[in-house]
Design an enzyme around this catalytic site. Structure first.
Site, PDB file in Angstrom:
ATOM      1  N   LYS A 177       6.439  -1.889   2.097  1.00  0.00           N
ATOM      2  CA  LYS A 177       5.365  -1.208   2.269  1.00  0.00           C
ATOM      3  C   LYS A 177       4.477  -2.527   2.982  1.00  0.00           C
ATOM      4  CE  LYS A 177       2.757   3.547   3.051  1.00  0.00           C
ATOM      5  NZ  LYS A 177       3.692   3.438   4.473  1.00  0.00           N
TER       6      LYS A 177
ATOM      7  N   LEU B 136      10.798   1.245   7.278  1.00  0.00           N
ATOM      8  CA  LEU B 136      10.677   2.100   5.889  1.00  0.00           C
ATOM      9  C   LEU B 136      10.625   3.179   5.946  1.00  0.00           C
ATOM     10  CD1 LEU B 136       8.031   1.587   3.183  1.00  0.00           C
ATOM     11  CD2 LEU B 136       6.800   3.040   4.679  1.00  0.00           C
TER      12      LEU B 136
ATOM     13  N   TYR C 141       0.705  -1.283   0.129  1.00  0.00           N
ATOM     14  CA  TYR C 141      -0.172  -0.524  -0.179  1.00  0.00           C
ATOM     15  C   TYR C 141       1.107   1.175   0.159  1.00  0.00           C
ATOM     16  CZ  TYR C 141       1.140   1.103   4.815  1.00  0.00           C
ATOM     17  OH  TYR C 141       1.134   1.199   6.169  1.00  0.00           O
TER      18      TYR C 141
ATOM     19  N   GLU D 261      11.992   2.991  14.299  1.00  0.00           N
ATOM     20  CA  GLU D 261      10.414   3.928  14.402  1.00  0.00           C
ATOM     21  C   GLU D 261       9.909   3.939  15.010  1.00  0.00           C
ATOM     22  OE1 GLU D 261      10.005   3.090   9.578  1.00  0.00           O
ATOM     23  OE2 GLU D 261       9.459   0.949   9.919  1.00  0.00           O
TER      24      GLU D 261
ATOM     25  N   ARG E  88      -7.472 -20.670  -0.393  1.00  0.00           N
ATOM     26  CA  ARG E  88      -6.633 -20.081  -0.085  1.00  0.00           C
ATOM     27  C   ARG E  88      -5.403 -21.130   0.420  1.00  0.00           C
ATOM     28  NH1 ARG E  88      -5.548 -20.064   5.367  1.00  0.00           N
ATOM     29  NH2 ARG E  88      -4.859 -18.524   6.466  1.00  0.00           N
TER      30      ARG E  88
END
Length: 282
Positions: free
Chosen positions: A147, A205, A33, A180, A100
């Site tokens: 991400k 990130l 994302y 972070e 799945r």
């Protein structure tokens, strides 16, 4: 006003938007994302965000689901349909739906979802409300540079902080260094006035706002060191703050039960916030 979402080629009322129950993003967090900030009609650092999305997708064996030009058109249409002036556009790409199973499907049709929501304009004179952070063990996986939507560890860490009366958590690795925040990059200002933020590697990130502020600060002649720091170093620092696309910049004046600096929003944090605000204005 009705909100609109984008799902696989269609613009749908937000409350009616959905994906297949066996979508791998839903069942495995097998998705990437990005969040792009819109400031007074201007998409901020759109290309760097899409560059990072392309890199993240490549790291998990996926390609961009469409051309850069096509994605930009959809983003712009989301802005238009939601009558957005200032806010956030959220983009998510999953490996699509399949029976799945853990192995990646040999063939798949990616799921592409976008949403948009309003936010107030970033005003450094009003937005610099200080936050308190709690240090917690970093329990995330080893590829935080990707991400991905696998955000349970970060959400869990933030909830621990909130339950203890803090605003956010700073995650700490096994060597005792801050990685972070739960959704932001961590910074300190040393007593000598040097900016420090962790080097962009697999442990964090590489925030787009982080990169922008490094560039702006260097252009201003500020000294910056991309290296890890401990909680003890942060407590002995002159100032601390966090950066992200959604929050821009927030000062940190307390870590655990101790104040940072004099417990007030620092001059350098305020100066950097103003530099970023000027950048947003173009």
């Amino acid at each position: 006003m009705s909100r609109y979402a984008y799902v696989n080629g269609s613009y749908i009322h937000h409350e009616e938007a959905s994906v297949h129950i066996e979508d791998r993003g839903f069942q495995f967090g097998d998705s990437i994302y990005e969040v792009v900030y819109l400031h007074k009609g201007r998409l901020i650092d759109q290309d760097p965000h899409l560059d990072r999305m392309e890199r993240s997708l490549g790291e998990i064996g996926m390609e961009m689901p469409m051309s850069r030009a096509a994605m930009k058109l959809i983003i712009q249409e989301m802005v238009r349909k939601n009558r957005l002036k200032t806010g956030l556009v959220y983009i998510q790409v999953t490996r699509g739906s399949s029976t799945r199973d853990f192995p990646f499907p040999k063939t798949y049709r990616p799921t592409v979802v976008m949403t948009a929501r309003r936010m107030p304009v970033f005003d450094p004179k009003k937005a610099l409300k200080a936050i308190k952070v709690k240090s917690v063990e970093d329990i995330r996986w080893g590829r935080c540079d990707i991400k991905t939507t696998q955000l349970l560890a970060a959400a869990f860490s933030k909830q621990i902080a909130l339950d203890d009366g803090f605003d956010d958590a700073w995650m700490v690795d096994q060597e005792g260094f801050v990685t972070e925040g739960t959704s932001n990059n961590a910074w300190i200002v040393t007593k000598e006035g040097k900016l420090k933020t962790r080097k962009a590697d697999h442990d964090i990130l590489n925030g787009i706002t982080r990169q922008c502020i490094i560039r702006l600060a260097k252009n201003k002649g500020m000294e910056i060191s991309e290296e890890a720091f401990t909680i003890e170093e942060a407590l002995n620092a002159k100032e601390a703050f966090v950066t992200s696309a959604s929050a821009c910049l927030k000062p940190v004046t307390q870590i655990n039960d101790q104040t940072v600096g004099n417990g007030e929003v620092g001059l350098i944090s305020s100066e950097i916030a103003q530099l970023y605000a000027d950048f947003l204005e173009g």
